[in-house]
Design an enzyme around this catalytic site. Structure first.
Site, PDB file in Angstrom:
ATOM      1  N   ASP A   1     -11.003  56.365   2.510  1.00 51.93           N
ATOM      2  CA  ASP A   1     -11.256  56.463   1.067  1.00 51.93           C
ATOM      3  C   ASP A   1     -11.317  55.057   0.498  1.00 51.93           C
ATOM      4  O   ASP A   1     -10.341  54.311   0.559  1.00 51.93           O
ATOM      5  CB  ASP A   1     -10.120  57.238   0.385  1.00 51.93           C
TER       6      ASP A   1
ATOM      7  N   ASP B   1     -15.066  64.731   2.382  1.00 51.70           N
ATOM      8  CA  ASP B   1     -13.878  64.809   1.523  1.00 51.70           C
ATOM      9  C   ASP B   1     -14.247  64.792   0.049  1.00 51.70           C
ATOM     10  O   ASP B   1     -13.550  64.205  -0.755  1.00 51.70           O
ATOM     11  CB  ASP B   1     -12.957  63.621   1.869  1.00 51.70           C
TER      12      ASP B   1
END
Ligand SMILES: [Zn+2]
Length: 506
Positions: A232, A342
């Protein structure tokens, strides 16, 4: 006829872990070690230090003892924090004689020493990032010599034993595994470790384990398994820390690629690549080399794995425009897959945008993170507002402790027999397709695939009874093959008997 014996699984498990104890033949701590404060001060191994989000340096030296020669040596580095969350734990860079070799994290605790580091005094330098934990932690650094025979046999045994665990959970010829592993457990002779009788028993065990694999044939259950580390770029850390997580993880990937020639890796997000190019040009050059060799797959279409709920159409188009342009210019890759493992929601305008940007494939897992609505397909054509369709595939990888009956799946997959078998069972289009996709490896600073995963990957390229076989290692090839097969299925069945009949190809 083979009969199931009570407690046999537990008996064999005990013997299996006993074998693991003999993996380390010699061991010694790195001593002395020094810790950088204003000046270098001695660091006593195991003493606690560390404030969160802080950088530290340690140094020392070592020399492999002469009588260890012939045994593969590793540097073992770990702290006592071992929560599942990769992002909480310290992440470490290991330098040997001033060369950056590999990163260490909660999932990667060993650095295999190349030959050159085994015959002389070696300078050790450690750069440590403490991570997000408020708790001080100790550091342990040891030099280990592994027993090569035990080490190999342990992974052989592990692959078979975990396959038995999978068969017990998900169905198959359990009695076969019980019988052969029972025989292996019975031949192992631990009375005098490292004696001639010990190694003789290991050789017999190895032969028994090797005899379990089926001779060359076309496997019925197939897996494309590709290494991955999901990072991320904006979550629980600063932008700078995200870049460093990428750098450490990629360095570990490159080191393990040296050790495992069949290891391939998939990575998305041009922004992350650009950060490597800007801050770590040597690492970036090494990545480019692996891309050229076909072992590092660059794809994903967008500039980052972007939010698709609140973003405007123009922003989504620009994500793809800049993403694809970068991959073309930097890697000569024509990106064809929108990779959003995600992302928490998907605009119905996406299929149209994907079609018009020549991005025919879409992959996610995130719709499975839903306790109420379960989509009955893992492979299908997704139709957008204007009727455009893209071939869509959901990764079906289950997590440890989950069963195929749980809807939840993960993009941070493990690669062990239990996961592989469970993920195959979890796939809802088995009547259409005999192959699943697994992206394995720890994300968010967790360093990607581990040695354990790569050892399993190596072994399950051959077929064990009732177990899936690893036949592929590129996401792009998996999706193209699936599309070809799907066209054939649809042509043969008309659409009448096809579970995909409501969503035929555009
Ligand atoms: Zn994420």
């Amino acid at each position: 006829m083979r009969v199931m014996q009570p407690y046999e699984f537990e008996r064999i498990r005990k013997i299996f872990y006993k074998l693991k104890q003999y993996r380390v033949r010699y061991q010694q701590p790195i001593d002395p070690l020094f810790f950088k404060q204003e000046d270098w001060v001695p660091y006593e191994q195991g003493s606690y230090f560390g404030e969160k989000n802080t950088y530290y340096q340690l140094k020392g030296s070592f020399q492999v003892p002469a009588d260890w020669v012939g045994n593969p040596c590793v540097l073992q580095v770990y702290s006592s924090l071992s929560e599942w969350d990769n992002t909480t734990n310290p992440q470490i860079k290991i330098y040997l004689d001033d060369t950056y070799v590999q990163a260490i994290d909660v999932n990667h605790r060993e650095v295999t020493l190349a030959e050159g580091y085994q015959q002389k005094a070696v300078k050790l330098k450690i750069d440590l990032f403490s991570g997000r934990s408020d708790k001080p932690f100790p550091l342990h650094i040891n030099l280990l010599a592994l027993d090569p025979v035990v080490n190999e046999l342990w992974f052989d045994f592990y692959t078979l034993f975990d396959s038995w665990r999978a068969i017990r959970a998900f169905g198959g010829d359990e009695a076969f595994y019980q019988q052969v592993l029972g025989q292996v457990a019975n031949v192992l002779d631990f009375r005098t470790p490292y004696s001639a009788a010990f190694y003789e028993s290991l050789a017999k065990a190895k032969q028994l384990l090797a005899s379990c694999y089926l001779p060359a044939h076309t496997p019925k259950q197939k897996v494309t398994a590709v290494g991955h580390t999901h990072i991320d770029l904006a979550w629980l850390w600063t932008a700078q820390q995200a870049i460093e997580k990428g750098e450490r993880s990629f360095q570990t990937v490159l080191k393990l690629m040296e050790e495992y020639p069949d290891y391939t890796f998939f990575q998305s997000q041009p922004q992350l690549y650009l950060s490597m190019k800007t801050h770590y040009p040597e690492l970036y050059a090494a990545i480019k080399e692996k891309v050229r060799e076909g072992r590092w797959e660059v794809d994903g279409a967008m500039w980052v794995e972007a939010d698709c709920n609140l973003t405007s159409g123009e922003s989504l188009v620009r994500q793809i425009l800049y993403g694809k342009r970068f991959m073309k210019e930097e890697f000569q890759v024509d990106s064809r897959i929108l990779w959003l493992p995600d992302v928490f929601g998907y605009s119905a305008a996406l299929p149209q945008i994907l079609r018009k940007t020549n991005t025919p494939y879409f992959m996610t897992t995130k719709l499975s993170w839903n306790q109420f609505n379960q989509i009955p397909y893992d492979s299908f054509y997704w139709q957008g507002i204007d009727g455009s369709r893209v071939l869509t595939h959901f990764i079906t990888t289950i997590s440890e402790g989950y069963s195929p009956r749980d809807y939840y799946t993960t993009y941070n997959g493990l690669l062990d027999p239990y996961t592989i078998k469970g993920s195959f069972e979890r796939y809802q289009q088995k009547d259409q397709h005999d192959e699943i996709l697994i992206a394995y490896g720890y994300g968010d600073g967790g360093g990607g695939p581990t040695k354990e995963m790569l050892e399993v990957q190596k072994r399950l390229q051959k077929t064990l009874p009732d177990m899936p076989t690893i036949t592929g290692n590129h996401v792009g090839a998996f999706l193209i093959d699936w599309q070809i097969l799907l066209r054939k299925n649809l042509a043969q069945s008309g659409t009448a008997n096809c579970t995909l009949n409501t969503i035929v190809e555009h």
